[in-house]
Design a protein around this motif. Structure first.
Motif, PDB file in Angstrom:
ATOM      1  N   UNK A  88       0.851  -1.357   0.037  1.00  0.00           N
ATOM      2  CA  UNK A  88       0.091   0.042  -0.191  1.00  0.00           C
ATOM      3  C   UNK A  88       0.830   1.167  -0.115  1.00  0.00           C
ATOM      4  N   UNK A  89       1.983   1.036   0.853  1.00  0.00           N
ATOM      5  CA  UNK A  89       2.822   2.417   0.874  1.00  0.00           C
ATOM      6  C   UNK A  89       3.769   2.503  -0.441  1.00  0.00           C
ATOM      7  N   UNK A  90       3.986   1.583  -1.344  1.00  0.00           N
ATOM      8  CA  UNK A  90       4.704   1.627  -2.593  1.00  0.00           C
ATOM      9  C   UNK A  90       4.076   0.749  -3.654  1.00  0.00           C
ATOM     10  N   UNK A  91       3.148   1.561  -4.575  1.00  0.00           N
ATOM     11  CA  UNK A  91       2.561   0.872  -5.528  1.00  0.00           C
ATOM     12  C   UNK A  91       3.552   0.105  -6.540  1.00  0.00           C
ATOM     13  N   UNK A  92       4.658   0.455  -6.792  1.00  0.00           N
ATOM     14  CA  UNK A  92       5.639  -0.173  -7.568  1.00  0.00           C
ATOM     15  C   UNK A  92       6.047  -1.528  -7.230  1.00  0.00           C
ATOM     16  N   UNK A  93       5.726  -1.982  -5.985  1.00  0.00           N
ATOM     17  CA  UNK A  93       6.017  -3.470  -5.438  1.00  0.00           C
ATOM     18  C   UNK A  93       5.225  -4.168  -5.552  1.00  0.00           C
ATOM     19  N   UNK A  94       4.048  -3.906  -6.413  1.00  0.00           N
ATOM     20  CA  UNK A  94       3.020  -5.000  -7.081  1.00  0.00           C
ATOM     21  C   UNK A  94       3.562  -5.982  -7.901  1.00  0.00           C
ATOM     22  N   UNK A  95       3.217  -7.184  -7.885  1.00  0.00           N
ATOM     23  CA  UNK A  95       3.650  -8.279  -8.873  1.00  0.00           C
ATOM     24  C   UNK A  95       3.021  -7.696  -9.977  1.00  0.00           C
ATOM     25  N   UNK A  96       3.830  -7.903 -10.982  1.00  0.00           N
ATOM     26  CA  UNK A  96       3.243  -7.314 -12.689  1.00  0.00           C
ATOM     27  C   UNK A  96       3.021  -8.638 -13.417  1.00  0.00           C
ATOM     28  N   UNK A  97       3.522 -10.115 -13.222  1.00  0.00           N
ATOM     29  CA  UNK A  97       3.340 -11.087 -13.858  1.00  0.00           C
ATOM     30  C   UNK A  97       2.852 -12.054 -13.190  1.00  0.00           C
ATOM     31  N   UNK A  98       2.319 -13.235 -13.736  1.00  0.00           N
ATOM     32  CA  UNK A  98       1.490 -14.324 -13.470  1.00  0.00           C
ATOM     33  C   UNK A  98       2.839 -14.980 -12.149  1.00  0.00           C
ATOM     34  N   UNK A  99       3.864 -15.240 -12.802  1.00  0.00           N
ATOM     35  CA  UNK A  99       4.842 -15.997 -11.765  1.00  0.00           C
ATOM     36  C   UNK A  99       5.286 -15.195 -10.436  1.00  0.00           C
ATOM     37  N   UNK A 100       4.993 -13.738 -10.430  1.00  0.00           N
ATOM     38  CA  UNK A 100       5.502 -12.939  -9.614  1.00  0.00           C
ATOM     39  C   UNK A 100       4.383 -12.985  -8.548  1.00  0.00           C
ATOM     40  N   UNK A 101       3.143 -13.082  -8.942  1.00  0.00           N
ATOM     41  CA  UNK A 101       1.982 -13.186  -8.021  1.00  0.00           C
ATOM     42  C   UNK A 101       1.930 -14.776  -7.582  1.00  0.00           C
ATOM     43  N   UNK A 102       2.051 -15.592  -8.077  1.00  0.00           N
ATOM     44  CA  UNK A 102       2.224 -16.968  -7.633  1.00  0.00           C
ATOM     45  C   UNK A 102       3.199 -17.272  -6.381  1.00  0.00           C
ATOM     46  N   UNK A 103       4.458 -16.585  -6.795  1.00  0.00           N
ATOM     47  CA  UNK A 103       5.373 -16.785  -5.768  1.00  0.00           C
ATOM     48  C   UNK A 103       5.027 -16.148  -4.676  1.00  0.00           C
ATOM     49  N   UNK A 104       4.431 -14.877  -4.632  1.00  0.00           N
ATOM     50  CA  UNK A 104       4.239 -14.113  -3.494  1.00  0.00           C
ATOM     51  C   UNK A 104       2.964 -14.627  -2.903  1.00  0.00           C
TER      52      UNK A 104
END
Length: 423
Positions: free
Chosen positions: A240-256
């Motif tokens: 929430x503090x840093x929107x740039x830290x959002x995962x942008x790909x399917x693999x990033x979201x899956x790992x997170x």
């Protein structure tokens, strides 16, 4: 006031929704890049705008005009008779966006000079356009004189209305045509957004069932496990503090999601609930068990609920997850920020009780909210009384014992210090 645990559970659920929305959006963009559905919606909207459902008349001439043809590779192919854009309609190599200025200029040029030279500059009857070889700038008079060559009465009426309200100004007439095009594209964009939400719903339902992302089970797990709840809230706060830290790909979201160690996946199915039900059933089956307050209808229905509630609650949890995903990642990111603001205002009051101010403590002895006491300094008197007037005793007063005769007195230096002696 929200309870801290409930608020943190809500933050955790919203954070999961945000991650899943990002995952499904990435999947949707992958499907869009393969099918090019946006281009098919645009082509369908232009055919509707130009009253050319078959795509063999004015819509074909527009796509083959140099101002539009340069926006995409390949060539325009007329769709099947009456075909409309749908969830998985392929747009092939057509452009996904046509600027309104290009549309208006191309339409004016088609009416004023006829089709592009690649098509022989022929009108609908096969004859060459009267103004096909003209090199002078097109005027409103040229458009009015040759508007019948397009053979489309509905578009003729729309163009003539744009010319009539332009007051002889060709640029204003083009602006009117651009507004006509933009209003139609707004309608097409709304239709495409609705279809995108439909695709996101089915993708969300596939992800919810395939990975066993059950909203109800997640909420119950987070409420019972304070450690995991704190970890997911901390990670949500950093996002929430840093929107740039959002995962942008399917693999990033899956790992997170995997790093959160939540009850997601079929390996976690019924683990938490089965332990609770097993302990409760063991207690109820004991010979000395007696429900408090006597046996009720709930006690009678509980065995059936324990046996079949998963078949009722699981689909409901999956459905809630799928519906939440259709709202999109931007929506859940805004909700997450609002929840974090609420938590930041609630949390400090839970850590320590609010101390009363000094002004309140000073006024506690009197009336509530009394102002603090003030010290008044009195001015010196204007006249100082004489010492005789202050020290002269009355005639009848012998309280000080000054007139009593003292005999055999002990000197001060001989008295002990406890009795006032001088050392």
């Amino acid at each position: 006031m929200f309870d801290s645990a409930i608020l943190e559970v809500a933050i955790g659920i919203v954070f999961i929704y945000l991650l899943l929305s990002l995952m499904c959006t990435a999947l949707r963009e992958g499907v869009e890049g393969w099918l090019r559905t946006r281009a098919s919606y645009l082509e369908n909207g232009i055919r509707e705008l130009l009253f050319d459902s078959e795509g063999t008349g004015l819509a074909k001439l527009l796509y083959e005009h140099p101002l539009v043809y340069s926006l995409f590779p390949g060539s325009y192919a007329s769709p099947a008779s009456g075909q409309t854009a749908g969830l998985f309609t392929r747009g092939h190599k057509l452009p996904a966006y046509i600027p309104s200025a290009n549309f208006a200029a191309a339409l004016i040029d088609i009416i004023g000079r006829g089709p592009s030279p690649a098509d022989g500059a022929a009108t609908g009857d096969g004859k060459e356009h009267p103004n096909a070889r003209a090199t002078h700038p097109i005027s409103i008079a040229d458009v009015r004189a040759h508007i019948a060559t397009i053979g489309n009465p509905s578009v003729q009426r729309a163009v003539l209305a744009a010319l009539d309200t332009a007051s002889g100004d060709l640029e204003k007439a083009k602006k009117n045509l651009e507004n006509w095009y933009d209003s139609a594209m707004d309608r097409i964009s709304g239709r495409y957004r609705r279809s995108t939400q439909g695709v996101l719903f089915w993708l969300g339902l596939f992800v919810a069932v395939g990975f066993n992302v059950d909203t109800i089970s997640l909420a119950d797990y987070l409420y019972r496990n304070e450690t995991q709840r704190g970890a997911i809230v901390a990670q949500a706060g950093s996002i929430a503090r840093d929107a740039k830290g959002q995962a942008s790909s399917y693999e990033d979201v899956k790992n997170q999601i995997a790093s959160l160690q939540l009850p997601i996946g079929w390996d976690f199915l019924f683990q938490q609930g089965s332990k609770d039900r097993a302990s409760r059933l063991a207690a109820e089956q004991s010979s000395d068990y007696a429900p408090p307050g006597g046996r009720t209808l709930v006690d009678d229905l509980r065995p059936a609920w324990d046996k079949y509630h998963a078949w009722l609650m699981k689909p409901l949890g999956w459905l809630l997850t799928a519906v939440a995903i259709t709202l999109g990642a931007p929506f859940w990111f805004d909700i997450l920020n609002k929840f974090m603001v609420i938590r930041s205002t609630v949390k400090p009051h839970e850590k320590s009780r609010e101390e009363s101010s000094e002004d309140r403590q000073s006024g506690a002895a009197g009336m509530p909210g009394a102002p603090p006491a003030t010290i008044q300094i009195m001015p010196p008197p204007t006249s100082v009384p004489t010492p005789s007037a202050e020290l002269e005793p009355s005639e009848d007063s012998h309280d000080d014992g000054c007139e009593v005769e003292v005999t055999d007195a002990t000197p001060d230096n001989e008295l002990p210090a406890a009795q006032g002696g001088v050392i």
